[in-house]
Design an enzyme around this catalytic site. Structure first.
Site, mmCIF file in Angstrom:
data_model
loop_
_atom_site.group_PDB
_atom_site.id
_atom_site.type_symbol
_atom_site.label_atom_id
_atom_site.label_comp_id
_atom_site.label_asym_id
_atom_site.label_seq_id
_atom_site.Cartn_x
_atom_site.Cartn_y
_atom_site.Cartn_z
ATOM 1 N N GLU A 45 0.857 -1.186 0.000
ATOM 2 C CA GLU A 45 0.000 0.000 0.000
ATOM 3 C C GLU A 45 0.894 1.236 0.000
ATOM 4 O OE1 GLU A 45 -2.705 2.528 3.157
ATOM 5 O OE2 GLU A 45 -2.605 0.352 3.392
ATOM 6 N N ARG A 49 0.269 10.357 0.911
ATOM 7 C CA ARG A 49 0.646 11.355 1.912
ATOM 8 C C ARG A 49 1.780 12.246 1.434
ATOM 9 N NH1 ARG A 49 0.875 7.625 7.418
ATOM 10 N NH2 ARG A 49 -1.164 6.627 7.154
ATOM 11 N N LYS A 133 -10.694 -2.257 6.983
ATOM 12 C CA LYS A 133 -9.487 -1.828 7.686
ATOM 13 C C LYS A 133 -9.880 -1.384 9.098
ATOM 14 C CE LYS A 133 -5.866 1.732 7.376
ATOM 15 N NZ LYS A 133 -5.191 2.671 6.456
#
Length: 213
Positions: A45, A49, A133
């Protein structure tokens, strides 16, 4: 399980740990993904950011044949569309919103949304999502909290992320409602900056050994 959950699980292919990566230098993306894949962690993943995150996704997809690249920290439909266009095989969000669920329903790319509270879990469940998640895992109550969710939410499975490490990953993976965990410990910032790809490959091999009980 939904067909998109089946698709996502087939991509993860029993991988116990999903590396969660923040790419500060786009030049590190390809060698980092190669090292993780060599160590057995093919599904990764890359979080949105940093400014170069989408370019990092594109480069890894184009240059690392073994890698299965997902995009993380997806906060809205615009992020979802950008990540999908970059070629992401799966999308990860820290939470769940109606707008994000609509965007996911219109896309073939599976979504792994974050859900902590019973209300959030029920919202995702109502949208046909049964693999979620759990973030931030440690701060939200850790393995004990997830264990408590197993009975009222039978059939819902989780990928805990946030505060998960080599020291506590096994306690999460031992839970019947946990499929895998997400973590950044397999790619420490100092090792990435030093270009210690052999060291990261070794950490990935150790993480691969954390199989479900």
């Amino acid at each position: 399980m939904s067909s998109k959950t089946d698709t996502l699980l087939s991509l993860l292919d029993g991988q116990p740990v999903i590396p969660v990566l923040k790419i500060d230098n786009v030049a590190d993306a390809v060698p980092l993904a190669r090292a993780l894949a060599k160590g057995g962690l093919r599904a990764i993943e890359i979080t949105l950011r940093t400014a170069d995150a989408l370019e990092a996704i594109r480069r890894v997809i184009g240059e690392v044949e073994d890698a299965i690249v997902g995009a993380g920290t997806i906060l809205d439909p615009r992020h979802f569309e950008q990540a999908a266009k970059a070629g992401s095989k799966f999308i990860v969000s820290p939470g769940v919103t109606r707008e994000l669920l609509v965007a996911a329903s219109d896309s073939p790319v599976p979504l792994l949304p974050g859900a902590i509270t019973p209300g959030e879990i029920m919202t995702a469940r109502d949208a046909g999502l049964d693999f979620l998640k759990f973030f931030p895992a440690e701060q939200a109550g850790g393995a004990a909290f997830l264990k408590a969710l197993a009975s009222p939410f039978a059939g819902i499975r989780f990928c805990p992320t946030g505060g998960v490490s080599a020291g506590n990953a096994a306690s999460y993976l031992a839970l019947p409602n946990v499929i895998c965990v997400g973590g950044s410990w397999v790619a420490p910032d100092d090792m990435v900056k030093a270009g210690d790809w052999a060291g990261i490959e070794a950490l990935a091999r150790e993480a691969t050994g954390l199989r479900k009980a």
